[in-house]
Design an enzyme around this catalytic site. Structure first.
Site, short mmCIF file in Angstrom:
data_model
loop_
_atom_site.label_atom_id
_atom_site.label_comp_id
_atom_site.label_asym_id
_atom_site.label_seq_id
_atom_site.Cartn_x
_atom_site.Cartn_y
_atom_site.Cartn_z
CG HIS A 132 -0.49 0.22 2.52
ND1 HIS A 132 -0.37 1.48 3.07
CD2 HIS A 132 -0.10 -0.63 3.50
CE1 HIS A 132 0.07 1.40 4.31
NE2 HIS A 132 0.26 0.12 4.60
CG HIS A 170 -0.84 3.87 12.37
ND1 HIS A 170 -2.09 3.31 12.47
CD2 HIS A 170 -0.30 3.39 11.22
CE1 HIS A 170 -2.30 2.53 11.41
NE2 HIS A 170 -1.22 2.57 10.64
CG ASP A 216 2.10 1.49 8.19
OD1 ASP A 216 1.82 0.91 7.13
OD2 ASP A 216 1.27 1.63 9.11
CG ASP A 235 1.61 -3.06 5.56
OD1 ASP A 235 2.25 -2.04 5.84
OD2 ASP A 235 0.38 -3.17 5.75
CD GLU A 239 -3.16 -1.16 4.79
OE1 GLU A 239 -2.94 -2.19 5.44
OE2 GLU A 239 -2.95 -0.01 5.25
CD GLU A 240 -2.23 2.77 7.19
OE1 GLU A 240 -2.97 2.25 8.06
OE2 GLU A 240 -0.99 2.63 7.17
#
Length: 471
Positions: free
Chosen positions: A123, A285, A135, A198, A169-170
């Protein structure tokens, strides 16, 4: 990687400095025999990360799927791929995606059998909190440099290689889900495996493989095994990234990951280095997921493992090699049921039969009533084999009499019947039998064993020790 709040490991209770965790031990390249693929230059992978970081900086500090940072990321990757000779498509996500999300980016190398597709995906979007370098800039950059390396090497291909960079994707795996849903059943059937990447540069990371015991995972595991890494199953990432979209449609999947917010165990720290009790990625994140949050050693190992898998799955052997070791996974049924699929309850150490070797086997049929049972797995026949033979040991016990075939055992490859036996072939013991898979050299096929009975008088088909022999 998408955050699933129901997953207990999504915790940031320990706050650590994102750039200060210990690096994993230095790399050691495998021998030439371990991989015929080229060494992917990690400095070039990091150059792509630098550009993705700069794109985020110019666009509010992130590359969220609905923002200009994501669209500029798509443009950067697309430009590189088009210049290298790929057939590149932007696919707008017209249903299921967040409003305003940018497109998926699909790139296919236009060589090899178009009916034998291996897909590699990552992604490209990130969260709004930061630039998303691990990420998932890490997976996106590793994938891009692998695609460019394949184009530069331009080897003879047996199958097609298709790369994908997913949107949204998130927000729920939305881009990849839309892509797979949009394919016809015929087009889905052409995809023989999907590999996902990922978070492949976590600074306190481990070495994780999706579905590590599956046939699809075999080349990925073989590469990391050649480095002595002792990889483990990616339990933290199960159902949380884009491979899950493909799993939902029965497409075999695997991939690399180095971990998100779950914490490294003492045993993992002992074999991989790093800090036990701390998150694999303490900047998961968060705004600190920057260029300082990248484990270069892990990124290098993942990038080279991707190349090894590309070459094993889709590149024609230049040396005529025919290494069939491990092509059939768990052929003696001693390691549970994976990677076998179908009626896997037939696999075990059942009372009333015995194994050819070991303690376990697959007992198909044998009920004395109308019944059909099948097991199968995907098998990639090496391209360098001038002859490939699938061998197996089969015991047929029956209450039927005479030479009439009432109950049958079949062996199929991609639905084509290669052998048929019946109650008339009962022998009172195991007999080694074989089918010719030479015609499938360089291809991935689904091999299926099926036992079926009519309405009365049992016939048992007991299967064991399946393997591929080649020359």
């Amino acid at each position: 990687m998408i955050r699933r709040l129901a997953v207990a490991s999504v915790s940031l209770a320990v706050v650590l400095g994102c750039g200060t965790l210990p690096a994993v031990a230095a790399d050691s390249r495998p021998t030439a025999a371990a991989s015929a693929a080229p060494d992917v230059d990690v400095t070039k992978v990091k150059a792509h990360l630098n550009e993705l970081s700069a794109i985020a900086s110019r666009n509010g500090g992130n590359r969220r799927s609905t923002g200009q940072g994501y669209r500029d990321s798509v443009a950067y990757v697309k430009g590189k791929l088009q210049a290298a000779g790929y057939t590149v498509t932007e696919q707008p996500c017209t249903s299921g995606c967040t409003s305003g999300a940018g497109p998926n980016l699909i790139a296919e190398w236009p060589q090899g059998d178009a009916n034998q597709v291996t897909m590699f995906g990552a992604h490209l979007d990130g969260v709004s909190a930061g630039p998303g370098m691990n990420d998932n800039g890490s997976g996106s950059a590793a994938l891009l440099e692998n695609a460019l390396t394949l184009a530069q090497q331009n080897p003879a291909m047996t199958g097609r290689v298709r790369f994908a960079w997913w949107t949204d994707e998130e927000q729920g795996l939305n881009g990849s889900d839309f892509y797979v849903r949009s394919l016809s059943s015929t087009e889905r059937a052409k995809i023989k495996a999907y590999y996902n990447f990922d978070m492949v540069a976590s600074v306190n990371g481990g070495y994780f493989i999706n579905h590590i015991t599956s046939a699809a995972a075999a080349p990925m595991k073989a590469y990391w095994d050649s480095l002595g890494l002792q990889p483990e199953e990616n339990t933290e990432g199960a159902g949380r990234s884009d491979d899950y979209s493909f799993e939902q449609y029965g497409i075999p999947t695997s991939g690399y990951a180095m971990g998100a917010s779950a914490r490294k165990t003492s045993a993992q720290a002992a074999k991989w280095g790093g800090t036990a009790g701390s998150a694999y990625d303490p900047c998961y994140h968060r705004s600190c997921d920057t260029l300082t949050n990248i484990n270069t050693t892990g990124l290098d190992r993942a990038s080279d493992g991707i190349a090894h898998t590309v070459w094993q799955r889709a590149v024609r052997s230049e040396t005529g090699g025919c290494d069939t070791a491990g092509v059939v996974g768990n052929g003696g049924f001693e390691s549970g049921t994976a990677p076998w699929t179908g009626d896997t309850g037939a696999i075990g150490a059942h009372s009333g039969q015995s194994a050819h070797t070991g303690t376990r086997y697959a007992w198909l049929a044998g009920y004395g009533s109308t019944r059909t049972e099948s097991i199968g797995q995907q098998v990639t026949v090496p391209a360098g084999c001038s002859r490939a033979t699938l061998t197996y040991w089969l015991r047929i016990d029956t209450d039927e009499t005479g030479s009439t075939a009432y109950d049958r055992f079949t062996v199929k490859a991609d639905g084509s019947t290669l052998a048929t036996l019946s109650n008339a072939d009962a022998s009172g013991g195991y007999v080694q039998r074989s089918v010719d898979l030479t015609a499938y050299a360089g291809r991935t096929v689904t091999v299926t064993f099926t036992g079926s009975e009519d309405a009365s008088l049992q016939t048992s088909f007991v299967l064991d020790d399946v393997s591929l022999q080649g020359s």
